[in-house]
Enzyme design. Structure first.
Site, PDB file in Angstrom:
ATOM      1  N   ARG A 365       0.976  -1.117   0.139  1.00 32.56           N
ATOM      2  CA  ARG A 365       0.117   0.127  -0.090  1.00 32.56           C
ATOM      3  C   ARG A 365       1.075   1.384  -0.158  1.00 32.56           C
ATOM      4  O   ARG A 365       1.913   1.247   0.665  1.00 32.56           O
ATOM      5  CB  ARG A 365      -1.030   0.192   1.035  1.00 32.56           C
ATOM      6  CG  ARG A 365      -1.975   1.350   1.261  1.00 32.56           C
ATOM      7  CD  ARG A 365      -2.592   1.533   2.519  1.00 32.56           C
ATOM      8  NE  ARG A 365      -3.638   2.591   2.327  1.00 32.56           N
ATOM      9  CZ  ARG A 365      -3.984   3.274   3.563  1.00 32.56           C
ATOM     10  NH1 ARG A 365      -3.806   2.808   4.465  1.00 32.56           N
ATOM     11  NH2 ARG A 365      -4.991   4.238   3.091  1.00 32.56           N
ATOM     12  N   HIS A 366       0.356   2.428  -0.488  1.00 27.63           N
ATOM     13  CA  HIS A 366       1.266   3.635  -0.505  1.00 27.63           C
ATOM     14  C   HIS A 366       1.439   4.044   0.846  1.00 27.63           C
ATOM     15  O   HIS A 366       0.817   3.711   1.787  1.00 27.63           O
ATOM     16  CB  HIS A 366       0.292   4.697  -1.376  1.00 27.63           C
ATOM     17  CG  HIS A 366      -0.919   4.909  -1.017  1.00 27.63           C
ATOM     18  ND1 HIS A 366      -1.430   5.811   0.182  1.00 27.63           N
ATOM     19  CD2 HIS A 366      -2.136   4.587  -1.443  1.00 27.63           C
ATOM     20  CE1 HIS A 366      -2.516   5.915   0.242  1.00 27.63           C
ATOM     21  NE2 HIS A 366      -3.088   5.069  -0.542  1.00 27.63           N
ATOM     22  N   HIS A 616      -2.988   0.520  -3.381  1.00 30.68           N
ATOM     23  CA  HIS A 616      -4.054   1.124  -2.549  1.00 30.68           C
ATOM     24  C   HIS A 616      -4.229  -0.085  -1.500  1.00 30.68           C
ATOM     25  O   HIS A 616      -3.584  -1.446  -1.583  1.00 30.68           O
ATOM     26  CB  HIS A 616      -4.983   1.514  -3.049  1.00 30.68           C
ATOM     27  CG  HIS A 616      -4.986   2.254  -4.143  1.00 30.68           C
ATOM     28  ND1 HIS A 616      -4.752   3.697  -3.998  1.00 30.68           N
ATOM     29  CD2 HIS A 616      -4.654   2.106  -5.399  1.00 30.68           C
ATOM     30  CE1 HIS A 616      -4.821   4.360  -5.414  1.00 30.68           C
ATOM     31  NE2 HIS A 616      -4.788   3.249  -6.224  1.00 30.68           N
TER      32      HIS A 616
END
Length: 689
Positions: A365-366, A616
């Site tokens: 995930r970012h 995400h």
């Protein structure tokens, strides 16, 4: 104390008969401790030394249950030592890394000899005598080597003990039970069924083949000293979850627990309705106190981590129990019984390593995004009336890349915060330290994801050599264009504002201790310059969760290239940017991700190493389940799961070449955890303002 616990403890609240060893008990009584609490401390620390018992009592001075007649629960285990234990521990590590944790990892390698039973504190030494008597009676007939036969089923993997050696071990367990009944007046149920040493239990069915391959690298036929170990546990927390503190926490309120790194906390999952999100209610193993604690300051621990080892009887040594001091033949570390270190079986290690070289996918995930910290109106906080960007807080990036439609396009495509950039670089450095070799990098077209991919690659570049400083800022993508803090005035003076590189100590860079002469990112080592980021719109967030009725305006490849992102201009994505549908259904979203991840894995050559996918929170589920051959989750369960995924959360999948399928294994690095930091206004500190 719960009503059920009160009734249970009432049954064992008999009049104490002091039969403890005077050499241990008398110093505690001399310190002023009551007899019953002194005996309780001795039992809780394995009756090793009076010093350990007194330390336990000092830590438990505020324990509300200190005076309660709560006995320990005891059990007897037969534990391998020497080369066999080394092989089993290697299997424990690799099976957990490749196939995630299962029930077998909760306890050290052992053969269970009896069920857990209670024994009052003043009778514990009787258990030691029972162990000695039973061991002396069986020692002459105990086999030099136990024949262990591997057994595998869809939910169990382990070694079975058969034939006459199993009968000898059962006789030992039965003799111990009889001696305990006579000496301590305790009822012990010896194990009379199939004796077994569990390797894995309650694992995912698709991991069975991998676990079997790892188990075949174990060679149990060699002679092995076996040790009978008497262990105890706190009977109140048998069905609780065990956590280990990884950070220091000082209470902010009187109903909170103090945490020190290494503390164990017992948590009852059924009693967590009172706690706020992110907090749990637990009981400290170190102090016995109960209170609230932040869950993200802890990690999962094993069930046996809080068990106490009392006495051992090693069958291969012709010595009596009195000469077997704890630590002479074995020591306890992380809940496991470890012998003195012996060389590892090279062939077993090579066999294990042969299973590691697999094609892998790491979904990440970012990092932290600015609107996550500053809310939906973040853009209004950093915009001038004429539409220009300025930095109102240090957690805002130094600057933003140029976009064709101006600053307004960032509203639904926010960048990383300064902390998010730091998180990403830290994750990259951890991947470098773990030995991960990145071969291909794919990113969602969201700016925060492309930024995360870039800074992970910068982190995996390592350190050594020189940092180029031009006009007071580090060059090569470390400047303010990506939100990294500008260099201090002392740096600019050191650089002399000249267009030439200077060496800078790591102490000057973000406050890190120096490992080398300087912070080193030579151009030839920078992975962000070697590996191009392949932008794949197919792994973009579920568009139903995006605000607005249209798909967000995302940066084009040309805009990313102009902003100095090393994106691939030749990559042909599974889904072009224009193909993203606004407010798509859940089925459309999961199908899009399944097609995309299939395209990604087929695009990279076989056996190239780790494929990094930066997306995400939803990516960790929607892009791994298709690989594992699992159907999509229910959309409601999916939404609840994604809410719990932190910044830089990771999922790691490896390809099983033999069966042509993928398996979920432990990520190569730990999860990143960080707390919130409230806004600060210096004016509030001025008197009279």
């Amino acid at each position: 104390m719960a009503a059920g616990e009160t009734q249970l403890y009432a049954k064992v609240s008999n009049k104490l008969k002091v039969r403890g060893t005077p050499s241990l008990l008398e110093p505690l009584l001399g310190m002023g401790f009551p007899v019953h609490t002194a005996l309780k401390a001795l039992a809780a620390t394995g009756r090793k030394t009076a010093e350990e018992a007194s330390d336990w009592l000092r830590c438990h001075r505020d324990d509300p249950s200190l005076d309660d007649p709560i006995p320990q629960e005891y059990a007897l285990f037969l534990c391998p030592t020497g080369s066999l234990l080394e092989q089993l521990q290697e299997f424990w590590r690799e099976s957990r890394r490749q196939c995630t944790k299962n029930r077998a990892h909760e306890v050290f390698p052992h053969i269970t000899l009896c069920d857990f039973f209670t024994c009052e504190d003043h009778k514990v030494e009787c258990l030691y005598e029972a162990l000695r008597r039973a061991g002396d009676r069986i020692r002459a007939s105990f086999p030099a080597a136990l024949p262990l036969a591997l057994h595998s089923s869809i939910s169990y993997l382990g070694f079975f003990v058969n034939d006459s050696p199993a009968d000898v071990i059962r006789e030992f367990a039965t003799t111990f039970a009889m001696e305990v009944a006579v000496l301590a007046d305790c009822t012990v149920k010896p194990c009379t069924k199939q004796l077994h040493l569990t390797l894995a239990h309650k694992f995912y069915p698709h991991h069975q083949r991998t676990l079997e391959q790892l188990a075949r690298a174990i060679h149990p036929g060699h002679a092995c000293p076996w040790t009978a170990a008497l262990c105890s546990r706190d009977m109140r927390f048998v069905h609780y979850q065990t956590l280990r503190a990884i950070f220091q926490y000082n209470p902010q309120n009187e109903d909170e627990l103090t945490l020190s790194p290494g503390d164990y906390i017992f948590v009852d999952p059924s009693q967590q309705e009172e706690a706020s999100e992110g907090w749990v209610i637990g009981t400290s193993h170190r102090t016995g106190c109960r209170g609230f604690l932040p869950e993200n300051y802890t990690e999962q621990a094993n069930e046996s981590d809080t068990w106490v080892k009392h006495r051992t009887y090693t069958f291969s040594l012709a010595t009596d129990l009195a000469s077997r001091k704890d630590g002479e033949t074995s020591s306890r570390r992380n809940g496991e019984l470890h012998p003195c270190q012996t060389p590892r079986d090279v062939s077993s290690i090579q066999a294990l390593q042969a299973t590691i070289a697999r094609k892998s996918v790491l979904a990440v995930r970012h990092g932290e995004r600015v609107d996550q910290i500053f809310g939906k109106s973040w853009l209004q906080q950093c915009s001038t009336p004429d539409g220009k960007y300025y930095r109102p807080d240090l957690n805002f990036p130094c600057s933003l890349p140029r976009r064709s439609n101006g600053i307004k396009d960032f509203e639904h495509d926010p960048p990383l915060s300064s902390c998010g950039i730091f998180q990403s670089r830290m994750a990259g450095e951890a991947l470098l330290d773990s030995g991960v070799r990145l071969a291909c990098v794919f990113s969602s077209p969201a700016l925060r994801c492309v930024q995360t991919a870039r800074h992970i690659l910068e982190g995996t570049a390592g350190s050594g050599g020189q940092l180029e400083v031009r006009n007071g800022r580090p060059s090569g993508g470390l400047g303010c264009t990506e939100g990294m803090a500008c260099l201090s005035e002392s740096w600019r003076m050191a650089a002399g504002q000249k267009e030439e590189p200077v060496e800078v100590s790591e102490h000057d860079f973000m406050g890190r201790p120096s490992h080398d002469q300087a912070w080193a990112l030579p151009a030839e080592l920078k992975l962000e310059k070697k590996i191009k980021i392949r932008v794949e719109p197919g792994i973009f967030e579920w568009t139903k969760w995006e605000s607005g009725k249209t798909t967000p305006t995302l940066m084009t490849l040309d805009e990313l290239k102009e902003a100095d992102f090393n994106v691939s201009m030749d990559y042909r994505p599974a889904f072009p940017l224009a193909s993203l549908l606004p407010a798509e259904s859940y089925d459309e979203y999961v199908n899009r991700c399944a097609v995309s991840v299939g395209w990604i894995t087929s695009t990279c050559p076989r056996d190239v190493g780790v494929i990094l996918i930066v997306g995400h929170g939803s990516t960790l589920d929607s892009c791994t389940r298709p690989l594992l051959g699992l159907p999509p989750r229910d959309s409601a369960d999916f939404a609840q799961l994604v809410r719990k995924i932190p910044s830089l959360g990771m999922c790691f999948c490896e390809e099983n070449k033999e069966e042509g399928k993928w398996e979920l294994v432990n990520p190569p690095v730990k999860t990143l955890t960080h707390g919130s930091n409230s806004a600060f206004n210096w004016r509030n500190w001025i008197q009279g303002s």
